[in-house]
Design a protein around this motif. Structure first.
Motif, PDB file in Angstrom:
ATOM      1  N   SER A  27     -21.531 127.337  63.307  1.00 30.00           N
ATOM      2  CA  SER A  27     -21.611 126.053  62.611  1.00 30.00           C
ATOM      3  C   SER A  27     -23.023 125.504  62.669  1.00 30.00           C
ATOM      4  N   ASN A  29     -25.401 121.963  62.443  1.00 31.27           N
ATOM      5  CA  ASN A  29     -25.195 120.584  62.878  1.00 31.27           C
ATOM      6  C   ASN A  29     -25.250 119.601  61.713  1.00 31.27           C
ATOM      7  N   LYS A  30     -25.113 120.069  60.493  1.00 37.04           N
ATOM      8  CA  LYS A  30     -25.123 119.193  59.328  1.00 37.04           C
ATOM      9  C   LYS A  30     -23.711 118.872  58.845  1.00 37.04           C
ATOM     10  N   GLU A  31     -22.688 119.394  59.549  1.00 39.67           N
ATOM     11  CA  GLU A  31     -21.315 119.158  59.119  1.00 39.67           C
ATOM     12  C   GLU A  31     -20.870 117.775  59.548  1.00 39.67           C
ATOM     13  N   ALA A  32     -20.042 117.148  58.708  1.00 38.08           N
ATOM     14  CA  ALA A  32     -19.587 115.792  58.987  1.00 38.08           C
ATOM     15  C   ALA A  32     -18.358 115.827  59.889  1.00 38.08           C
ATOM     16  N   MET A  33     -18.228 114.792  60.725  1.00 37.64           N
ATOM     17  CA  MET A  33     -17.047 114.664  61.578  1.00 37.64           C
ATOM     18  C   MET A  33     -15.880 114.172  60.730  1.00 37.64           C
ATOM     19  N   VAL A  34     -14.691 114.565  61.119  1.00 34.65           N
ATOM     20  CA  VAL A  34     -13.493 114.176  60.395  1.00 34.65           C
ATOM     21  C   VAL A  34     -12.652 113.283  61.299  1.00 34.65           C
ATOM     22  N   ARG A  35     -12.166 112.171  60.757  1.00 33.28           N
ATOM     23  CA  ARG A  35     -11.301 111.283  61.518  1.00 33.28           C
ATOM     24  C   ARG A  35      -9.905 111.877  61.563  1.00 33.28           C
TER      25      ARG A  35
END
Length: 162
Positions: A27, A29-35
């Motif tokens: 992965s 580190n540009k991936e967005a977190m998901v709620r």
């Protein structure tokens, strides 16, 4: 001339084309977190604000389940008034805190709760029989465990507060 560079493409540049990182199995580190749970975020925010001694807390995003959960808390006097702010996105809620909440949490996954199991769950989750509530979602709507006993119904467990 030798140039040093790091990264998987630099190390295996001759063997791998310039592929996106998700295809290579690691992965970036540009991936967005998901709620995962909006209700869990809400209750954690309220509990943390209570512990800090705040008088108000801003909850975002808003949802119907959060509003109904807060109504149950308000009915039992654990929070004061709350105002739903429509920002043409996901919404926000401003909650007046009284200072009565010790802990509030979500039970995930939402286990099925039959009428006979309510006592067992309340003994496991709540510190005492005198105070605290388990919030259920039933076919009659979202309510606490005492109201569910009165209406003689079970449901799925959402969370608890005391």
């Amino acid at each position: 001339v030798s140039t040093q560079s790091t990264g998987i493409n630099a190390e295996y540049g001759a063997f791998l084309p310039n592929l996106p990182s998700f295809l290579l199995g690691f992965s970036s580190n540009k991936e967005a977190m998901v709620r995962v749970s909006v209700l869990n975020d809400c209750l954690k925010t309220i509990t943390n604000a209570e512990r800090k001694g705040k008088r108000q807390v801003l909850i975002r995003p808003s949802s119907k389940v959060i509003v109904k959960f807060l109504r149950v808390m308000q009915r039992h006097g654990y929070i004061g008034e709350f105002e739903i702010v429509d920002d043409h996105r996901s919404g926000k809620i401003v909650v007046e805190l009284i200072g009565r909440i010790n802990k509030a949490g979500v039970i995930s996954p939402r286990f099925d709760l039959q009428l006979g199991d309510i006592e067992t769950w309340s003994a496991n989750l709540l510190p005492s029989r005198q105070f605290g509530f388990i919030v259920l979602t039933t076919s009659y709507g979202i309510m606490d465990h005492e109201e569910a006993k009165k209406k003689n119904t079970g449901g799925k467990i959402l969370g608890y507060f005391y």
